[in-house]
Design an enzyme around this catalytic site. Structure first.
Site, PDB file in Angstrom:
ATOM      1  CG  ASP A 352      -1.814   1.158   1.343  1.00  0.00           C
ATOM      2  OD1 ASP A 352      -2.679   1.310   0.464  1.00  0.00           O
ATOM      3  OD2 ASP A 352      -1.662   1.944   2.305  1.00  0.00           O
ATOM      4  CD  GLU A 389      -2.123   2.289  -3.503  1.00  0.00           C
ATOM      5  OE1 GLU A 389      -3.295   2.554  -3.840  1.00  0.00           O
ATOM      6  OE2 GLU A 389      -1.763   2.230  -2.317  1.00  0.00           O
TER       7      GLU A 389
END
Length: 634
Positions: A352, A389
């Site tokens: 993330d 990401e």
């Protein structure tokens, strides 16, 4: 001749009624030794360390053992305590030291701190059960047992180019009564749905966060509906080494480790890899107003990125930023992922806001980030998928330029945006879409990266579902209790003629054909496709594009749609099978000197128009013309 006792296995001191001896500094955390448990914790600026022991069954304090100063080696306190009940004991640490926030120190000798290396956490054993807020120590570290029988299982090591990823939330996937499983909303519930995943044809599941988090963090009551709003998605880690107990049917018995391992083993038997969505960019401790759970009280200045005045840099958008390129923090991340890869047989990790992991302690992007390089070349992680990401909340956007070291893949946000705009008929998207269909050679060919580097997706947990993408022009997030201010406004969606629910048969038919067109683009593009749970049969969140706090049917998969939208499901099945049968869609390298405009006429050959006419013509193109009579999503 009498047998000699091993002196190094015997206690040498007694404190607080327990026999003890100096411990081993490595490994950090708790580990078993003959007759006892070894506890080891790092603090560079702390001046003393006390081990606090509790009884899980009685809920009472057992002892506080101040670790003798001569047990400290360098910056590590370690101690062996004998005669403990390994299954019953819970533990934490108290660290004394200076309280000087202006220079980064936040020590408090009264706080009981969670072990950052704890393999099991108690305190949130059952999802949604209100904790006892009067307890001083909310997240209690426990001992894990490495006695699971893997029966010869090992990570699958499916080739990146052959992956078809299915993103899901553990609780949402089976919580609905319509799921038909016994253990709803749990790891065991997912295991019951493995035959479904096999029938769909996916070969990897990407689980949204399963590291221990607190669903009650920042929980609140909706001002209008009185609905309880939670930290539902879990992108706020409490303990990096521990699986979330509240996701386990057996969590109240402390068996979450075995239940999660059993899920991994069963998925592997079905030929399905397990990828974890991991959050190393920040923690649940928040900024200077947040709680002191672990890192703040152990060594705040080491673990977090701080301004010169002692405040927290906030490149995560959630209050703090882990100082991941500090060697101590870097080792913690490596130790964590090695543990999940070796002890849980995890096949890969999606990071993330991964761009944060490439920032220096003052926030500047590094040319050669040590953590990203270490992960890429780590011998234990050598066969694990590493997926970034490739952006963060501080404005760093690195899709196509993320420091890959020959190993990292990326969530391709440019694929998502281009596919959505092309689908709805925006002007000027044909050339861009041609690049995305080919595996984004404009992003990856220049540095020799594989098309599989591109994780292609049109929808994910963050944003509209596919059904909502073709049913809403605007977000509808009032259920979140933030007056519809949260969530993105750049959805590139088109409602096909009516906002939300409608009984217009033409609009309903167009919507389902648009879903089919979107899925067709996704499954026939080079790169690695990722499908959001339920998109294959029209799951809707009723226009909510940020259901991060919603534990209700809005977030849960409605399995009744599998029957009412059976044709869409079967179409998705067929597309996946088509992809698996055509190696040209799963190439491992972009051909040198290959023209990057070979599909410049567009997917369906129609020029884009502002009014969406291209999308309408595409929806009636040969690929979906025979499906025109299907019932809509509604």
């Amino acid at each position: 001749m009498t047998d000699l006792e091993r002196i190094d296995n015997l206690p040498t001191d007694t404190l607080a009624g327990y026999r003890i001896r100096t411990g081993r500094p490595l490994p950090f955390g708790v580990s078993s030794v003959p007759g006892g448990l070894n506890f080891s914790v790092y603090t560079s600026a702390g001046t003393s360390c006390t081990l606090v022991l509790f009884s899980r069954s009685k809920g009472s304090l057992l002892a506080e053992i101040k670790i003798p100063d001569h047990y400290r080696i360098g910056d590590v306190y370690s101690i062996v305590v004998y005669d403990l009940d390994h299954e019953d004991v819970e533990y934490g640490f108290k660290i004394d030291g200076p309280y000087m926030p202006e220079v980064g120190h936040r020590f408090n000798p009264d706080n009981i701190l969670m072990d950052p290396y704890a393999r099991v956490i108690s305190g949130r054993d059952e999802w949604g059960v209100e904790p006892d807020w009067n307890k001083q120590y909310q997240y209690r570290s426990r001992v894990a047992f490495d006695d699971f029988d893997w029966e010869g299982d090992s990570p699958l090591e499916i080739n990146d180019a052959d992956l078809i990823i299915y993103e899901l939330h553990v609780r949402s996937f089976t919580k609905s009564e319509s799921s038909g499983v016994k253990f709803k909303g749990t790891y065991a519930g997912i295991a019951e749905k493995i035959p479904y995943l096999q029938s769909l044809g996916v070969n990897a599941v990407e689980l949204m966060p399963v590291f221990e988090f607190d669903e009650f963090e920042n929980s609140k009551t909706h001002p209008d509906t009185s609905e309880k709003l939670y930290n539902y998605w879990g992108y706020s880690t409490v303990a990096f080494f521990a699986p979330k107990a509240g996701f386990a049917a057996s969590g109240r018995f402390g068996m979450q480790v075995d239940e999660f391992k059993q899920l991994v083993k069963q998925l592997h038997k079905a030929g399905i890899e397990v990828i974890l969505d991991v959050v190393f960019n920040h923690t649940a401790e928040g900024n200077e107003r947040g709680p002191s759970i672990s890192f703040k009280g152990l060594d705040n200045k080491i673990y977090y990125m701080l301004t010169p005045e002692g405040y927290y840099f906030n490149f995560s958008g959630t209050g703090n930023t882990l100082n991941c390129n500090n060697p101590v923090v870097r080792n913690l991340v490596l130790d964590c992922l090695r543990y999940w890869a070796s002890e849980y047989h995890i096949d890969g990790f999606r990071f993330d806001l991964a761009s944060i992991l490439g920032r220096d302690p003052w926030g500047a992007p590094l040319n050669n980030p040590p953590l990203l390089e270490s992960l890429a070349f780590d011998p234990i992680l050598s066969s694990c998928k590493l997926i970034a990401e490739a952006w963060d909340a501080g404005g760093l956007y690195q899709v196509g330029t993320f420091p890959a070291f020959g190993r990292w893949s990326e969530w391709n946000g440019k694929y998502r945006d281009t596919a959505r705009r092309y689908l709805k008929g925006d002007q000027g998207q044909v050339g861009e879409m041609a690049q995305r269909v080919q595996g984004s050679p404009d992003l990856y060919q220049w540095n020799g990266r594989s098309p599989a580097t591109s994780i292609n997706f049109i929808t994910c947990h963050d944003g509209f579902t596919l059904a909502d993408l073709v049913s809403f022009n605007e977000k509808h997030n009032k259920a979140n209790g933030e007056n519809n201010r949260d969530g993105g406004d750049d959805n590139y969606s088109w409602n096909c003629g009516a906002e939300g629910s409608t009984d217009n048969s033409n609009i309903l038919a167009l919507r389902i054909r648009q879903c089919m067109n979107a899925l067709s683009m996704l499954m026939t593009s080079r790169g690695t496709p990722m499908l959001l749970m339920g998109d294959e049969f029209g799951r809707s969140q009723h226009g909510n594009n940020n259901a991060y706090c919603i534990d209700s049917p809005v977030s849960w998969v409605d399995w009744a749609l599998l029957e009412s939208n059976r044709a869409l499901f079967e179409y998705t099945q067929a597309l996946i099978h088509f992809r698996q049968q055509h190696p040209c869609l799963r190439i491992k390298s972009l051909l040198k000197n290959q023209p990057t405009s070979q599909f410049s006429t567009g997917i369906s050959g129609f020029p884009a128009q502002k009014d969406g006419s291209a999308a309408i013509r595409a929806a009636n193109s040969p690929i979906s013309a025979s499906l025109a009579s299907l019932q809509g999503i509604g």
